[in-house]
Design an enzyme around this catalytic site. Structure first.
Site, PDB file in Angstrom:
ATOM      1  N   GLY A  52       0.831  -1.200   0.000  1.00  0.00           N
ATOM      2  CA  GLY A  52       0.000   0.000   0.000  1.00  0.00           C
ATOM      3  C   GLY A  52       0.863   1.246   0.000  1.00  0.00           C
ATOM      4  O   GLY A  52       0.622   2.190   0.755  1.00  0.00           O
ATOM      5  N   SER A  54       1.496   3.677  -2.244  1.00  0.00           N
ATOM      6  CA  SER A  54       1.301   4.789  -3.176  1.00  0.00           C
ATOM      7  C   SER A  54       0.465   5.934  -2.640  1.00  0.00           C
ATOM      8  O   SER A  54       0.359   6.975  -3.292  1.00  0.00           O
ATOM      9  CB  SER A  54       0.657   4.275  -4.465  1.00  0.00           C
ATOM     10  OG  SER A  54      -0.624   3.718  -4.186  1.00  0.00           O
ATOM     11  N   SER A  55      -0.138   5.780  -1.466  1.00  0.00           N
ATOM     12  CA  SER A  55      -1.026   6.832  -0.973  1.00  0.00           C
ATOM     13  C   SER A  55      -1.061   6.855   0.545  1.00  0.00           C
ATOM     14  O   SER A  55      -0.678   5.882   1.206  1.00  0.00           O
ATOM     15  CB  SER A  55      -2.449   6.633  -1.521  1.00  0.00           C
ATOM     16  OG  SER A  55      -3.004   5.426  -1.035  1.00  0.00           O
ATOM     17  N   ALA A 145      -6.092  -0.156   2.473  1.00  0.00           N
ATOM     18  CA  ALA A 145      -7.497   0.203   2.647  1.00  0.00           C
ATOM     19  C   ALA A 145      -8.193  -0.108   1.333  1.00  0.00           C
ATOM     20  O   ALA A 145      -7.883   0.496   0.308  1.00  0.00           O
ATOM     21  CB  ALA A 145      -7.644   1.683   3.004  1.00  0.00           C
ATOM     22  N   TYR A 243     -16.863   4.742  13.472  1.00  0.00           N
ATOM     23  CA  TYR A 243     -15.528   4.228  13.179  1.00  0.00           C
ATOM     24  C   TYR A 243     -15.129   3.133  14.168  1.00  0.00           C
ATOM     25  O   TYR A 243     -15.301   1.948  13.895  1.00  0.00           O
ATOM     26  CB  TYR A 243     -14.491   5.354  13.145  1.00  0.00           C
ATOM     27  CG  TYR A 243     -13.199   4.896  12.496  1.00  0.00           C
ATOM     28  CD1 TYR A 243     -13.034   4.970  11.118  1.00  0.00           C
ATOM     29  CD2 TYR A 243     -12.186   4.317  13.245  1.00  0.00           C
ATOM     30  CE1 TYR A 243     -11.886   4.491  10.501  1.00  0.00           C
ATOM     31  CE2 TYR A 243     -11.038   3.833  12.643  1.00  0.00           C
ATOM     32  CZ  TYR A 243     -10.886   3.920  11.277  1.00  0.00           C
ATOM     33  OH  TYR A 243      -9.750   3.439  10.685  1.00  0.00           O
ATOM     34  N   THR A 284      -6.989  11.817   3.830  1.00  0.00           N
ATOM     35  CA  THR A 284      -6.577  10.791   2.873  1.00  0.00           C
ATOM     36  C   THR A 284      -7.775  10.410   2.007  1.00  0.00           C
ATOM     37  O   THR A 284      -8.923  10.727   2.324  1.00  0.00           O
ATOM     38  CB  THR A 284      -6.056   9.520   3.583  1.00  0.00           C
ATOM     39  OG1 THR A 284      -7.155   8.883   4.262  1.00  0.00           O
ATOM     40  CG2 THR A 284      -4.970   9.854   4.600  1.00  0.00           C
TER      41      THR A 284
END
Length: 406
Positions: A52, A54-55, A145, A243, A284
């Site tokens: 994960g 790249s972001s 995610a 959440y 994000t």
């Protein structure tokens, strides 16, 4: 070469195109914002796998690992290439920019584009570690995610949902119209039904993280003292119902239970450690999809201003702990806490006061909306300082190929 002037087109927080130059400049800015460390000789850094990369926090982990620890290794993400009608995803362009930084720093990073849930990608990574990096992996950062996951053993596809557990939840949320005008609206989210919790845990819990460890251990690739961290979030009591106490919270609890299981196993087999790292709030692409989180983050910025700790600085602290440059500091649940600046009683009381007072008429003075709008746009390479958005830009940027001479 496809070259054109790009203007932002969006539906709420989702942008249809990304700006290559803006993404490149954003990555360069993150690189400069990361605290530097003593120079690590080329070829001497630890071998890392970041899933994960790249972001969001995964990108921050990649850049901080390069700057703080001089990592080498394999970075995995799942991005879309440019087409005739659309630019690539922002993560595609951020990956190309990160590869350039790694190359300039003399670090051997290989970037794979594929489904991290699949065994095929796990095999690719294992082969690379074995052939290119001496058969020893020192660190694994797990930052995934995703909306869905297919189990490689059964072929079953699971879908994650954002729902409260037990009963419906009403909360305030922050929305923007096409002109960027803010609205505070109350929304209701219905409770989890049927197997919603199990499906979300199957996607966002610890199952795939543990499968990665199983796969690499089965190839005898875990080095002595191997450490692994899965990135997580707890957040404020203001957002807990949707959440931490919701379906995603159940997945995070499973992730933490997996960490405890892996920690015992790695300690016994390779003298290693497994932890979850609880990070602080940030804008994000994942967080903007969660009801209430946008409002909370904007209010938090209104309270803290520059006191908010950006992801790349948080991840620099995590790398220091994983590599032994700083002691591994854990809470009573065995978690690294990088969110303490956010969750002090004083800060949460100030945010809660603003939360209660937040309406469409008052939000401009309670939250830092200019910052929040710009942060959302920067996720896609827009509103990045120093970029000329009137100039045509090449959009068919290639995926970074490995340096075969290494």
């Amino acid at each position: 070469m496809s070259e054109r002037v790009l203007t932002p087109r969006n539906r709420g927080f989702l942008f249809l195109d990304s700006h290559p130059t803006g993404c490149e400049r954003l990555v360069a800015d993150m690189w400069q914002a990361c605290p530097d460390s003593a120079s690590v000789p080329e070829g001497a850094g630890p071998v890392a796998l970041i899933i994960g990369s790249s972001s969001g926090y995964g990108l921050a982990a990649t850049l901080a690992g390069l700057r703080r620890a001089g990592i080498r290794g394999v970075m995995v993400s799942f991005e879309k290439a440019p087409t005739e009608r659309r630019t690539a995803t922002a993560g595609w362009y951020r990956t190309a920019a990160t590869a350039g930084i790694a190359r300039d720093a003399g670090r051997d990073l290989v970037f794979l584009n594929g489904d991290a849930f699949s065994d095929a990608v796990k095999d690719q990574v294992a082969d690379l570690v074995e052939r290119r990096f001496g058969g020893r992996l020192d660190h694994l950062i797990y930052s995934v995610a995703a909306p869905r996951r297919t189990d490689p053993d059964t072929g079953t596809t699971y879908t994650s949902v954002l729902k409260p557990v037990g009963r419906a939840n009403r909360t305030r949320t922050l929305l923007f119209d096409d002109q960027g005008v803010a609205e505070v609206r109350e929304v209701e989210t219905g409770p989890a039904e049927d197997d919603d919790v199990e499906q979300t845990v199957a996607v966002m819990g610890g199952a795939d993280w543990e499968r990665w460890i199983d796969h690499l251990a089965g190839r005898d690739l875990l080095g002595e003292g191997f450490t692994t961290a899965a990135l997580s979030y707890i957040g404020s009591p203001l957002t807990a119902a949707i959440y931490r106490q919701g379906t995603i919270g159940a997945a995070k609890a499973h992730l933490e239970a997996t960490a405890r299981t892996l920690d015992e196993r790695l300690g016994r087999t390779v003298g290693g450690r497994a932890v979850t790292s609880v990070n602080g709030a940030a804008v994000t692409q994942s967080s903007t999809a969660i009801p209430g989180i946008a409002l909370y983050t904007g209010l938090l910025r209104g309270v803290l201003a520059e006191g908010m700790v950006p992801p790349v600085r948080q991840l620099a602290a995590l790398w220091d702990q994983l590599t032994g440059a700083a002691p591994l500091s854990l809470d009573d649940e065995g978690r690294v806490r990088l969110d303490t600046w956010e969750l002090t009683d004083e800060v949460q009381a100030a945010v809660a006061e603003r939360w209660e007072a937040a309406t469409t008429d008052t939000i401009d003075r309670l939250a830092d909306l200019d910052w929040f709008r710009a942060e959302v746009r920067r996720l896609y390479g827009f509103s990045v300082p120093g970029v000329d958005y009137t100039a045509p830009v090449v959009t068919d940027v290639p995926w970074p190929a490995p340096d075969l001479a290494r």
